[in-house]
Every structure is written in structure tokens, then in C-alpha cells.
Design an enzyme around this catalytic site. Structure first.
Site: not given
Ligand code: NAP
Length: 282
Positions: A72, A108
Site C-alpha cells: 500500500k 479504506d
């Protein structure tokens, strides 16, 4: 049977491992429900292949990709642009490919924001939040809680990472004052003083150990509890918190909402959230 033809567009998930990921189930159900000629595949990628993988999805005309552990943050240098919260958090979980260029986003944050509403619909302005963890998921959670006006105590195994997260959130200038704590220094009063408790460590995942006993022992009916970890059933932490009367939910709701936000970035179509939930048995 998947209806794949010569015109089917592809989305993938880049990570290592990815074979356990629920994202293909969630997103293929969503594409089918909306009648979209798209498919979603798992793409295992080792760290030394990450740059090639990003260039590859662009060259192959993918619509985009999700990015998961351990890529990420490492993916940032390979992107043509990093948008919104992804830049602030230095974490990308969604890539959109446009005109052969990869742009990075972080859904997210939106995933946790929507999931939080399912466990606590009240105002968090001035509320006290105990956040376990300081990794990618914890950064997204911290940003949402700070934006909602909460005061954060960030407890992490590596104190320096908790301190770095507090500096990052302080820079954002919302909520507060925030403070950092070593996870092994977590005390009963830290738990009791919290209105909302979020586990954003890997603890509770199969094979990763358990959340600290002091946390479980001091959860009360007054607490709202969110565990970003998800398994087949409610995590042990969620089950114990519920036994003590707390409102508690696990990470499947965040998973669905972050996937819904990514779906909307790739397609411009409202995500069929109920279809996605039932695809994973929720
Ligand atoms: P990450 O960036 O690798 O961070 C892992 C975090 O867990 C760090 O704070 C780490 O502490 C802590 N940790 C790991 N092992 C530990 C141990 N044995 N004892 C104490 N602390 C430990 O990973 P992530 O992306 O944040 O993912 C964390 C969890 O969230 C995973 O279970 C993941 O599946 C889940 N997740 C769920 C969603 C969702 O949609 N529900 C989305 C993203 C992630 P240190 O800093 O000390 O290493």
C-alpha cells in the site's frame, strides 16, 4: 459461469498473499448485478515485481486495481498521481487507470467512515477514542476519527510508529489532543476512559495472536467497539465485547464499504452494496 468475452474489461488485486482475498467475490458479484462487462482477478505480486505490475496493468488496459498488504505504501513511487487522502496517509488501496496512467486513491478511509456509522451513529466530537495499531488500516481509521472530532490515544507495539501517526494527525488539525502509547503500556484506565475502541492491528487474524487481555477485560456496555480484522465469523474480540454488552462489529463492513467506494471510482455507477454484502454472507 462468468460471461467473459473479447470486450470484458479487467480489474485486479495486487498483493502477497492474495489467494485468501474476498475482493474477487465481492466485486464480481457487483459487476454482474450491474450488468457490467467487467471481471476482477487476484494478482499475486512480490515486492520486487511491484513496479512491473503497475506498468503491466496500464499496458494491458486494466480499468484499475486494488492494492493490499504489503504494497500500500511501496506502490506510491510507481503512480502518476496520488489523490486526496491517499497522499495524506501515504497509503494507496485503489488504482484507477486512465489514458494509460495509474492514479492512486485510498478508499479504506471511506470504508471505515461508513462502517463506523453502523456501530456508532452519534457525534464523536470530543469523544475519546482508543486506537490499537499504527499501520495502513490504523492511519485510515485515525483520519476518520480525527475528522469526526475525537481525541485519540494511539497504542502500538512500536511506540515510534504511534508517535509518527499522532504527528501526522496533529498536522491534519482535527480533533485532539491526540497521544501515543506503547501497546505493552496499555492500562485498564486507558480502556475505561475510551468511548470508542478500534483494533486496527493484525491481532485477532488467524495465526497473529490475540488482542491484549487488558483490553478485553475492561470492555463495558458503554463502549462502541470496531475490529478492522475479519474472519469467517465475528472475531474473538468482537464476540467477547458483545458478551459484555458492548456494540461491536468486525471488519467485514469496512471491507464492503471500501470495495463499494473503489467500484464507484472504476465504474461511475452506484455500488450494489446489498448484493456485495450477501456475496460474502452478510
Ligand atoms: P500493517 O500496515 O502491516 O500494520 C499492522 C499493525 O499491526 C501495526 O500496527 C503492527 O504494529 C501491528 N501488529 C502486527 N503484529 C503484531 C503483534 N504480534 N503484536 C502487536 N501488534 C502487532 O497492516 P494493515 O494494512 O494496517 O492491516 C492490519 C489489519 O487490518 C489486518 O488484519 C488487515 O487484514 C486489516 N484490514 C482490514 C480492512 C477492512 O476493510 N476491514 C482494511 C485494511 C486492513 P507494529 O507497528 O509494531 O509493527
Amino acid at each position: 459461469m462468468l460471461d467473459i468475452s473479447g470486450t470484458t474489461r479487467v480489474v485486479g488485486i495486487i498483493g502477497q498473499p492474495v489467494s485468501h482475498s474476498l475482493s474477487p467475490v465481492l466485486l464480481n458479484a457487483a459487476f454482474a448485478a450491474c450488468g457490467l462487462d467487467m471481471t476482477y482477478v487476484a494478482l499475486p505480486v512480490a515486492p520486487d515485481g511491484l513496479g512491473d505490475a503497475v506498468r503491466g496493468i496500464c499496458a494491458l488496459g486494466f480499468v484499475g486495481a486494488n492494492v493490499t498488504i504489503p504494497h500500500k505504501t511501496a506502490v506510491l513511487p510507481f503512480l502518476a498521481a496520488v489523490e486526496g487522502d491517499a497522499g495524506f496517509l501515504a497509503a494507496v488501496n485503489t488504482i484507477v487507470v486512465e489514458a494509460g496512467q495509474a492514479r492512486g486513491f485510498n478508499t479504506d478511509v471511506e470504508g471505515f467512515r461508513r462502517a463506523l456509522r453502523e456501530v456508532d451513529s452519534g457525534s464523536l466530537a470530543g469523544a475519546s477514542a482508543l486506537l490499537l495499531g499504527a499501520g495502513g488500516a490504523a492511519r485510515a481509521v485515525a483520519l476518520v476519527l480525527a475528522r469526526e472530532g475525537a481525541r485519540l490515544t494511539v497504542a502500538n507495539r512500536t511506540l515510534a510508529a504511534a508517535e509518527e501517526l499522532v504527528v501526522r494527525i496533529d498536522r491534519f488539525g482535527a480533533g485532539g489532543p491526540h497521544r501515543a502509547l506503547a501497546l505493552d503500556g496499555l492500562a485498564a484506565e486507558n480502556v475505561r476512559a475510551a468511548d470508542i475502541i478500534v483494533n486496527a492491528t493484525s491481532l485477532g487474524m488467524v495465526g497473529e495472536g490475540k488482542v491484549p487481555a487488558v483490553l478485553v477485560d475492561n470492555v463495558r456496555q458503554e463502549h462502541s467497539v470496531y475490529d478492522v480484522v475479519y474472519a469467517g465469523q465475528p472475531t474473538e474480540f468482537v464476540a467477547l465485547a458483545r458478551e459484555r454488552g458492548a456494540r461491536a462489529i468486525d471488519g467485514l463492513s469496512m471491507l464492503v464499504w471500501q470495495a463499494a467506494a473503489a467500484f464507484e471510482l472504476w465504474t461511475g455507477v452506484a455500488a450494489p452494496v446489498d448484493v456485495m454484502r450477501s456475496a460474502i454472507g452478510r
